[in-house]
Scaffold this motif. Sequence first.
Motif, PDB file in Angstrom:
ATOM      1  N   GLU A 108       1.037  -1.053   0.000  1.00  0.00           N
ATOM      2  CA  GLU A 108       0.123  -0.078  -0.030  1.00  0.00           C
ATOM      3  C   GLU A 108       0.781   1.352   0.071  1.00  0.00           C
ATOM      4  OE1 GLU A 108      -3.586   1.929   2.729  1.00  0.00           O
ATOM      5  OE2 GLU A 108      -2.896  -0.037   3.218  1.00  0.00           O
ATOM      6  N   MET A 109       1.817   1.262   0.729  1.00  0.00           N
ATOM      7  CA  MET A 109       2.762   2.335   0.523  1.00  0.00           C
ATOM      8  C   MET A 109       3.593   2.732  -0.404  1.00  0.00           C
ATOM      9  SD  MET A 109       3.804   2.812   4.829  1.00  0.00           S
ATOM     10  CE  MET A 109       5.300   2.394   4.909  1.00  0.00           C
ATOM     11  N   CYS A 110       4.100   1.614  -1.285  1.00  0.00           N
ATOM     12  CA  CYS A 110       4.348   1.664  -2.455  1.00  0.00           C
ATOM     13  C   CYS A 110       3.499   2.565  -3.477  1.00  0.00           C
ATOM     14  CB  CYS A 110       4.669   0.237  -3.019  1.00  0.00           C
ATOM     15  SG  CYS A 110       5.789  -0.518  -2.414  1.00  0.00           S
ATOM     16  N   HIS A 111       2.124   2.063  -3.219  1.00  0.00           N
ATOM     17  CA  HIS A 111       1.197   3.023  -4.129  1.00  0.00           C
ATOM     18  C   HIS A 111       1.342   4.388  -3.678  1.00  0.00           C
ATOM     19  CE1 HIS A 111      -0.346  -0.142  -6.775  1.00  0.00           C
ATOM     20  NE2 HIS A 111      -0.257  -1.232  -5.698  1.00  0.00           N
ATOM     21  N   TRP A 112       1.197   4.719  -2.542  1.00  0.00           N
ATOM     22  CA  TRP A 112       1.389   5.986  -1.917  1.00  0.00           C
ATOM     23  C   TRP A 112       2.287   6.669  -2.633  1.00  0.00           C
ATOM     24  CZ3 TRP A 112       1.109   5.646   4.053  1.00  0.00           C
ATOM     25  CH2 TRP A 112      -0.202   4.904   4.523  1.00  0.00           C
ATOM     26  N   GLN A 113       3.500   6.284  -2.769  1.00  0.00           N
ATOM     27  CA  GLN A 113       4.770   6.839  -3.398  1.00  0.00           C
ATOM     28  C   GLN A 113       4.488   6.944  -5.011  1.00  0.00           C
ATOM     29  OE1 GLN A 113       8.609   5.283  -2.108  1.00  0.00           O
ATOM     30  NE2 GLN A 113       7.161   3.785  -1.308  1.00  0.00           N
ATOM     31  N   ARG A 114       3.659   6.502  -5.507  1.00  0.00           N
ATOM     32  CA  ARG A 114       3.263   6.564  -6.874  1.00  0.00           C
ATOM     33  C   ARG A 114       2.598   7.633  -7.198  1.00  0.00           C
ATOM     34  NH1 ARG A 114       2.993   0.296  -9.179  1.00  0.00           N
ATOM     35  NH2 ARG A 114       4.787  -0.409  -8.076  1.00  0.00           N
ATOM     36  N   TRP A 115       1.523   7.983  -6.530  1.00  0.00           N
ATOM     37  CA  TRP A 115       0.504   8.868  -6.727  1.00  0.00           C
ATOM     38  C   TRP A 115       1.030  10.486  -6.967  1.00  0.00           C
ATOM     39  CZ3 TRP A 115      -3.780   7.417  -8.819  1.00  0.00           C
ATOM     40  CH2 TRP A 115      -4.433   6.495  -8.466  1.00  0.00           C
ATOM     41  N   PRO A 116       1.995  10.773  -6.151  1.00  0.00           N
ATOM     42  CA  PRO A 116       2.342  12.176  -6.454  1.00  0.00           C
ATOM     43  C   PRO A 116       3.330  12.283  -7.762  1.00  0.00           C
ATOM     44  CG  PRO A 116       2.882  11.340  -4.214  1.00  0.00           C
ATOM     45  CD  PRO A 116       2.487  10.242  -4.853  1.00  0.00           C
ATOM     46  N   HIS A 117       3.943  10.897  -8.131  1.00  0.00           N
ATOM     47  CA  HIS A 117       4.701  10.998  -9.622  1.00  0.00           C
ATOM     48  C   HIS A 117       3.692  11.055 -10.447  1.00  0.00           C
ATOM     49  CE1 HIS A 117       8.466  10.621  -7.841  1.00  0.00           C
ATOM     50  NE2 HIS A 117       8.477   9.335  -7.503  1.00  0.00           N
ATOM     51  N   TYR A 118       2.443  10.443 -10.448  1.00  0.00           N
ATOM     52  CA  TYR A 118       1.532  10.460 -11.657  1.00  0.00           C
ATOM     53  C   TYR A 118       1.261  12.007 -11.567  1.00  0.00           C
ATOM     54  CZ  TYR A 118       0.890   5.439 -11.428  1.00  0.00           C
ATOM     55  OH  TYR A 118       0.917   4.046 -11.679  1.00  0.00           O
ATOM     56  N   ALA A 119       0.880  12.684 -10.674  1.00  0.00           N
ATOM     57  CA  ALA A 119       0.234  14.057 -10.599  1.00  0.00           C
ATOM     58  C   ALA A 119       1.488  14.915 -11.164  1.00  0.00           C
ATOM     59  CB  ALA A 119      -0.044  14.526  -9.098  1.00  0.00           C
ATOM     60  N   ALA A 120       2.820  14.618 -10.904  1.00  0.00           N
ATOM     61  CA  ALA A 120       3.811  15.505 -11.284  1.00  0.00           C
ATOM     62  C   ALA A 120       3.949  15.342 -12.804  1.00  0.00           C
ATOM     63  CB  ALA A 120       5.137  14.903 -10.425  1.00  0.00           C
ATOM     64  N   VAL A 121       3.791  14.270 -13.263  1.00  0.00           N
ATOM     65  CA  VAL A 121       3.820  13.954 -14.681  1.00  0.00           C
ATOM     66  C   VAL A 121       2.942  14.988 -15.406  1.00  0.00           C
ATOM     67  CG1 VAL A 121       3.592  12.311 -16.485  1.00  0.00           C
ATOM     68  CG2 VAL A 121       5.138  11.885 -14.428  1.00  0.00           C
ATOM     69  N   ALA A 122       1.741  14.667 -14.766  1.00  0.00           N
ATOM     70  CA  ALA A 122       0.570  15.436 -15.329  1.00  0.00           C
ATOM     71  C   ALA A 122       0.718  17.018 -15.319  1.00  0.00           C
ATOM     72  CB  ALA A 122      -0.771  15.278 -14.874  1.00  0.00           C
ATOM     73  N   VAL A 123       1.099  17.621 -14.017  1.00  0.00           N
ATOM     74  CA  VAL A 123       1.433  18.863 -13.927  1.00  0.00           C
ATOM     75  C   VAL A 123       2.822  19.270 -14.837  1.00  0.00           C
ATOM     76  CG1 VAL A 123       2.079  20.633 -12.239  1.00  0.00           C
ATOM     77  CG2 VAL A 123       0.591  19.085 -11.661  1.00  0.00           C
ATOM     78  N   ALA A 124       3.908  18.607 -14.864  1.00  0.00           N
ATOM     79  CA  ALA A 124       4.681  18.952 -15.659  1.00  0.00           C
ATOM     80  C   ALA A 124       4.394  18.986 -17.289  1.00  0.00           C
ATOM     81  CB  ALA A 124       6.117  17.763 -15.580  1.00  0.00           C
ATOM     82  N   LEU A 125       3.392  18.160 -17.650  1.00  0.00           N
ATOM     83  CA  LEU A 125       3.092  18.074 -19.073  1.00  0.00           C
ATOM     84  C   LEU A 125       2.368  19.460 -19.316  1.00  0.00           C
ATOM     85  CD1 LEU A 125       1.788  14.465 -19.695  1.00  0.00           C
ATOM     86  CD2 LEU A 125       3.509  15.967 -21.001  1.00  0.00           C
ATOM     87  N   VAL A 126       1.492  19.927 -18.317  1.00  0.00           N
ATOM     88  CA  VAL A 126       0.757  21.124 -18.575  1.00  0.00           C
ATOM     89  C   VAL A 126       1.781  22.279 -18.407  1.00  0.00           C
ATOM     90  CG1 VAL A 126      -0.556  22.494 -17.441  1.00  0.00           C
ATOM     91  CG2 VAL A 126      -1.243  20.278 -17.525  1.00  0.00           C
ATOM     92  N   ALA A 127       2.761  22.354 -17.598  1.00  0.00           N
ATOM     93  CA  ALA A 127       3.993  23.354 -17.639  1.00  0.00           C
ATOM     94  C   ALA A 127       4.673  23.443 -19.192  1.00  0.00           C
ATOM     95  CB  ALA A 127       4.831  23.231 -16.646  1.00  0.00           C
ATOM     96  N   LEU A 164       3.239  22.672 -21.912  1.00  0.00           N
ATOM     97  CA  LEU A 164       2.274  23.128 -22.775  1.00  0.00           C
ATOM     98  C   LEU A 164       2.198  24.577 -22.709  1.00  0.00           C
ATOM     99  CD1 LEU A 164      -0.256  20.358 -22.815  1.00  0.00           C
ATOM    100  CD2 LEU A 164       1.279  20.733 -24.643  1.00  0.00           C
ATOM    101  N   ALA A 165       2.161  25.070 -21.381  1.00  0.00           N
ATOM    102  CA  ALA A 165       1.980  26.242 -20.965  1.00  0.00           C
ATOM    103  C   ALA A 165       3.271  27.095 -21.036  1.00  0.00           C
ATOM    104  CB  ALA A 165       1.233  26.351 -19.719  1.00  0.00           C
ATOM    105  N   ARG A 166       4.310  26.855 -21.677  1.00  0.00           N
ATOM    106  CA  ARG A 166       5.730  27.335 -21.572  1.00  0.00           C
ATOM    107  C   ARG A 166       5.839  28.707 -22.085  1.00  0.00           C
ATOM    108  NH1 ARG A 166       5.853  23.701 -25.498  1.00  0.00           N
ATOM    109  NH2 ARG A 166       5.815  24.403 -27.630  1.00  0.00           N
TER     110      ARG A 166
END
Length: 158
Positions: free
Chosen positions: A35-54, A56-58
């Motif tokens: 379960e804690m392994c999954h906890w570590q993955r969620w922020p990375h998923y979000a970081a990928v999405a936010v970085a992609l938006v960043a 695109l909004a360069r």
Amino acid sequence: MTNLAKARLLALILPTALLAGALGSQYLGGLYPCEMCHWQRWPHYAAVAVALVAILARNSALSRPLTLLAALLILGSGATGIFHAGVEYGWWEGLTRCASAGVGGSTADVLAEIMATPMIRCDAVQWSLFGISLAGWNALFSILGGSAIVALCLKRPR
């Protein structure tokens, strides 16, 4: 390439690479996540999405704050990795129960899958390199290799 462009790129590449390693160790290496392994993955998923938006909004004023948010998400995954590594090495008590992989299908299928899936303990190191568990490596790469370097790239020159 500007420092901001480097920061955006690193904020995308690092969590993507760490997720690829985690998913590869799961699906190719047979290391089931707790379960804690999954906890570590969620922020990375979000970081990928936010970085992609960043990316695109360069040309927008939002690019820098979005890249900083991605760095903070990467830092959050690293902090969770520190906590998980501490649980694995017995430095402190964990917050979770044992977990198993998600299943679906009929009741008989679910029961058969549950019985065939190993229980994954959050307080047991499944794999380590140089005495550092996967959670520890995630913490090192996320904090030192990711969020710190992204933050340094985002620092405005004086």
